[in-house]
Every structure is written in structure tokens, then in C-alpha cells.
Design an enzyme around this catalytic site. Sequence first.
Site, mmCIF file in Angstrom:
data_model
loop_
_atom_site.group_PDB
_atom_site.id
_atom_site.type_symbol
_atom_site.label_atom_id
_atom_site.label_comp_id
_atom_site.label_asym_id
_atom_site.label_seq_id
_atom_site.Cartn_x
_atom_site.Cartn_y
_atom_site.Cartn_z
ATOM 1 C CG HIS A 129 -2.088 -0.678 1.115
ATOM 2 N ND1 HIS A 129 -3.208 -0.509 0.107
ATOM 3 C CD2 HIS A 129 -2.504 -1.881 1.796
ATOM 4 C CE1 HIS A 129 -3.938 -1.429 0.309
ATOM 5 N NE2 HIS A 129 -3.607 -2.216 1.215
ATOM 6 C CB CYS A 198 -1.611 2.724 -6.028
ATOM 7 S SG CYS A 198 -1.766 3.672 -4.537
ATOM 8 N NE ARG A 207 -1.627 -0.911 -9.949
ATOM 9 C CZ ARG A 207 -2.893 -0.284 -9.876
ATOM 10 N NH1 ARG A 207 -2.758 1.253 -10.033
ATOM 11 N NH2 ARG A 207 -3.796 -0.693 -9.816
#
Lengths: 230, 53
Positions: A129, A198, A207
Site C-alpha cells: 500500500h 499505486c 503504478r
Amino acid sequence: MRVIVRTVSELCVTVGSLIVLFVVYVLFWTGVRADTVMRDQIDELHRQWSRTAAGGHAAGGPSAAAAGPRTVPYVSGRPFAIMYIPRLGFTWNKPVLQGTETGTLKKGLGHYAGTARLGQTGNFAVAGHRRTYGDPFKDFPRLRPGDAVVLTDGSTWFTYRIDKGPYKTVPADVEVIDPVPRKSGYTRPGRYLTLTTCDPEWGHSHRLIVWAHLDSTQPVEAGKPRALRR
Amino acid sequence: MYGWIWRHLPGNAWVKALVSTLLVLAVVYVLFQYVFPWAEPLLPFNDVTVDNQ
């Protein structure tokens, strides 16, 4: 008339409170939860490794050493390694779990199922994340070629060195986790590592990728690798 | 809506205030424990992989 005005305003207040609460949840609460969960995962790994080490000494046979922890298959959703990236902070360490399902990524970094095992020939690809759930890869754009990415599976330290990145691409670009990723500049099979997260920070349109190669390995008995010493 | 709830709570004003605080806490708990974890993956912050598994 008054009833309508009152009901509408009450609805507005309710929706407003809901939104504020949701923002608090996303910004703050997922981080609190994820930090606890990641610490638990790392504790579990340490317990597991000390058990394996104790068992190995008790058995003492060459068969136990030959079998080693490296041949144990990764179990989906379970941690198997700890990652250290000194550039992201000296105390930055996160568990690496098998698989990249939503639930798995809430507990740590996720190893793409189907990519190479840690330290093996091929591409060991890991996703994490950027924001929420502890923000593990918040400072991803600060990674530079030459930076160390250190991993341990309890028996060996693996030091990878970043060669290229951060490279921006689109979400459908699955080539970046190929055994020899084309745009990475690598031309021959080798022991590579790919990190993905991301971009932009709160979005999902792109990305960010970095690629690294395995620079050195050493058994845990030899102590921490140089990249992690202060 | 809130006036209706307030009128239907038992006891004097203090008891009503206590019960409504508990009600608010219960709602927040349900939201944080069940509703938000369900809603959060629908937002884009979770898309960090390249193959969208």
C-alpha cells in the site's frame, strides 16, 4: 414545511458526520489497525523462526539442515519474510505475506503468487500500500538506484540493490513482474526483485515500480548485512 | 428523526443523554467494525498490484 426542513437538515448532519467518520477511519484507524497487525505478523515470524532453529539444533542431523526452511512452500495469506528498506527509515520493516489479495495486503506487503521465491532465479515481486493500512510504501518515490532492499526468511539475509526506478506505468502492465522484466533493462535471467505500489498517492490510475537485483546473501548467524548496520 | 428518538428515550434528561451517548458509540462501533471495512475496498486506495488479482 417545518418538518421537511428539519428532516432534510438532520439528513445533512447525518451524512456529514458519516463522511467525517469515514475519513477518520481511512486516514487514522486503518493505520492503527495495520501497525498492530504487522507487528503481530513479525512477532509470529520471529517465534516461528526461533522454533525452527531450536528444532534444527535438537534434530542436529544433516537431513534437517538439508531440508531447511527454504523448501517450505509459502502458504497463501501467511507471512514468510521481513523486508527492510533503510531509505524509507532506519526502523522501517514490514512483513511479507504470500499473495496479493485485499485481505492479505491489509496485514503487510504481498508477494505475487506465481513469481519467484525469495532469492531464487526469477523475479521476486512484492506489492504494498502507498496510503492507508499503515502507509508502508508512502515514501516509494524517494527510492533511488543503489538503495538496498534487505529481506530475511529467518535463515538467510538477502540484500537486493535497486537498479531502476521509480518507474511509472499503467495497472495493466503485467510485464513488469516477468522473470526478466523487459523495461527494467535486464537482458538475462537473474535473481531480481520488483516492488509495486499505486500512483498517485491516493489514486489508482498508475503504478510505481522499482527493480533490483540480488547483490549478496549471508546466513543469519553472520549477523546483519552491512546495509542495515548504522 | 433525532427529536423523535429523544422523545422516546426513557427517564429524565440525564438518563436520556447517557442513553443517547451509548447509542452514538454503538453506531460508531458498528460503522468502524463492519460498514467501513466493507466500503473501503470499493475506493481506489487498495489497487497496488499490476495484475489486479
